[in-house]
Design a protein around this motif. Structure first.
Motif, mmCIF file in Angstrom:
data_model
loop_
_atom_site.group_PDB
_atom_site.id
_atom_site.type_symbol
_atom_site.label_atom_id
_atom_site.label_comp_id
_atom_site.label_asym_id
_atom_site.label_seq_id
_atom_site.Cartn_x
_atom_site.Cartn_y
_atom_site.Cartn_z
ATOM 1 N N MET A 199 0.840 -1.182 0.000
ATOM 2 C CA MET A 199 0.000 0.000 0.000
ATOM 3 C C MET A 199 0.886 1.246 0.000
ATOM 4 N N LYS A 200 0.522 2.215 -0.811
ATOM 5 C CA LYS A 200 1.327 3.433 -0.973
ATOM 6 C C LYS A 200 0.515 4.658 -0.552
ATOM 7 N N VAL A 201 1.115 5.464 0.355
ATOM 8 C CA VAL A 201 0.443 6.637 0.910
ATOM 9 C C VAL A 201 1.259 7.885 0.619
ATOM 10 N N LEU A 202 0.570 8.960 0.236
ATOM 11 C CA LEU A 202 1.190 10.274 0.113
ATOM 12 C C LEU A 202 0.904 11.016 1.411
ATOM 13 N N LEU A 203 1.950 11.352 2.154
ATOM 14 C CA LEU A 203 1.854 12.011 3.449
ATOM 15 C C LEU A 203 2.335 13.447 3.299
ATOM 16 N N VAL A 204 1.445 14.406 3.594
ATOM 17 C CA VAL A 204 1.748 15.810 3.352
ATOM 18 C C VAL A 204 1.624 16.596 4.654
ATOM 19 N N ASP A 205 2.745 17.181 5.095
ATOM 20 C CA ASP A 205 2.758 18.003 6.307
ATOM 21 C C ASP A 205 4.000 18.874 6.241
ATOM 22 N N ASP A 206 3.879 20.140 6.631
ATOM 23 C CA ASP A 206 5.041 21.022 6.580
ATOM 24 C C ASP A 206 6.000 20.782 7.733
ATOM 25 N N SER A 207 5.605 20.010 8.722
ATOM 26 C CA SER A 207 6.488 19.673 9.835
ATOM 27 C C SER A 207 7.182 18.341 9.565
ATOM 28 N N GLY A 208 8.504 18.402 9.421
ATOM 29 C CA GLY A 208 9.271 17.180 9.197
ATOM 30 C C GLY A 208 9.138 16.211 10.355
ATOM 31 N N VAL A 209 9.063 16.735 11.569
ATOM 32 C CA VAL A 209 8.906 15.887 12.758
ATOM 33 C C VAL A 209 7.559 15.160 12.698
ATOM 34 N N MET A 210 6.510 15.877 12.373
ATOM 35 C CA MET A 210 5.176 15.260 12.290
ATOM 36 C C MET A 210 5.137 14.210 11.186
ATOM 37 N N ARG A 211 5.773 14.499 10.037
ATOM 38 C CA ARG A 211 5.818 13.494 8.964
ATOM 39 C C ARG A 211 6.496 12.221 9.448
ATOM 40 N N LYS A 212 7.601 12.365 10.172
ATOM 41 C CA LYS A 212 8.318 11.179 10.666
ATOM 42 C C LYS A 212 7.451 10.388 11.649
ATOM 43 N N ILE A 213 6.756 11.080 12.541
ATOM 44 C CA ILE A 213 5.882 10.409 13.514
ATOM 45 C C ILE A 213 4.777 9.644 12.797
ATOM 46 N N ILE A 214 4.112 10.311 11.855
ATOM 47 C CA ILE A 214 3.006 9.661 11.141
ATOM 48 C C ILE A 214 3.526 8.521 10.267
ATOM 49 N N ALA A 215 4.650 8.739 9.579
ATOM 50 C CA ALA A 215 5.224 7.685 8.724
ATOM 51 C C ALA A 215 5.564 6.454 9.558
ATOM 52 N N ARG A 216 6.141 6.671 10.720
ATOM 53 C CA ARG A 216 6.481 5.553 11.610
ATOM 54 C C ARG A 216 5.214 4.803 12.021
ATOM 55 N N SER A 217 4.169 5.551 12.344
ATOM 56 C CA SER A 217 2.897 4.939 12.725
ATOM 57 C C SER A 217 2.306 4.132 11.576
ATOM 58 N N LEU A 218 2.376 4.675 10.364
ATOM 59 C CA LEU A 218 1.859 3.963 9.195
ATOM 60 C C LEU A 218 2.648 2.689 8.923
ATOM 61 N N ASN A 219 3.973 2.784 9.031
ATOM 62 C CA ASN A 219 4.822 1.613 8.794
ATOM 63 C C ASN A 219 4.601 0.523 9.836
ATOM 64 N N ALA A 220 4.185 0.911 11.044
ATOM 65 C CA ALA A 220 3.897 -0.070 12.090
ATOM 66 C C ALA A 220 2.606 -0.828 11.794
ATOM 67 N N LEU A 221 1.810 -0.282 10.898
ATOM 68 C CA LEU A 221 0.580 -0.950 10.485
ATOM 69 C C LEU A 221 0.883 -1.772 9.234
ATOM 70 N N TRP A 222 0.082 -1.653 8.212
ATOM 71 C CA TRP A 222 0.256 -2.437 6.982
ATOM 72 C C TRP A 222 0.697 -1.578 5.797
ATOM 73 N N ILE A 223 1.072 -0.323 6.061
ATOM 74 C CA ILE A 223 1.483 0.581 4.989
ATOM 75 C C ILE A 223 2.966 0.352 4.704
ATOM 76 N N ASP A 224 3.292 -0.081 3.498
ATOM 77 C CA ASP A 224 4.689 -0.393 3.204
ATOM 78 C C ASP A 224 5.447 0.719 2.495
ATOM 79 N N GLU A 225 4.729 1.693 1.903
ATOM 80 C CA GLU A 225 5.431 2.786 1.236
ATOM 81 C C GLU A 225 4.768 4.127 1.560
ATOM 82 N N VAL A 226 5.583 5.049 2.096
ATOM 83 C CA VAL A 226 5.102 6.383 2.434
ATOM 84 C C VAL A 226 5.940 7.395 1.662
#
Length: 124
Positions: free
Chosen positions: A1-28
């Motif tokens: 599954m591929k997700v486009l993650l859009v946020d101007d905060s690099g820290v927030m992107r990393k937090i959300i990307a980590r959360s997505l990867n912990a689920l079933w999302i394989d590409e952010v």
């Protein structure tokens, strides 16, 4: 599954990307604003979901949603934001957002929202 993650905060992107990867999302794929996101989105091929912040420079999340929907794309879009006023939520829904996730959120809430907007998410 591929997700486009859009946020101007690099820290927030990393937090959300980590959360997505912990689920079933394989590409952010990450973008720092709506304009950058549209470039990375291209023709939308291969993306299963867009997660976007609302308040960003250059092009905000609402404008991004309007651009994606205006081009005829039907993939799920989730707004991830601190905006909680009823008027703002209604604007996002009218623009074509499938769901709304208020920051801060936990893994359980993210999972619940993803399961609502994605058909059979864990088998995708």
């Amino acid at each position: 599954m591929k997700v486009l993650l859009v946020d101007d905060s690099g820290v927030m992107r990393k937090i959300i990307a980590r959360s997505l990867n912990a689920l079933w999302i394989d590409e952010v794929v990450e973008a720092g604003d709506g304009a950058d996101a549209l470039k990375k989105f291209g023709d939308g091929t291969g993306f299963d979901l867009v997660l976007t912040d609302w308040n960003m420079p250059v092009m905000n999340g609402l404008e991004l949603v309007q651009a994606i929907r205006g081009a005829g794309h039907k993939l799920p879009i989730m707004m991830v934001t601190t905006e909680t006023e009823k008027e703002q939520v209604l604007k996002a829904i009218q623009a074509g957002v499938n769901d709304y996730l208020v920051k801060p959120f936990d893994q359980e809430m993210l999972t619940m929202k993803l399961e609502r907007v994605l058909p059979n998410p864990q088998s995708a």
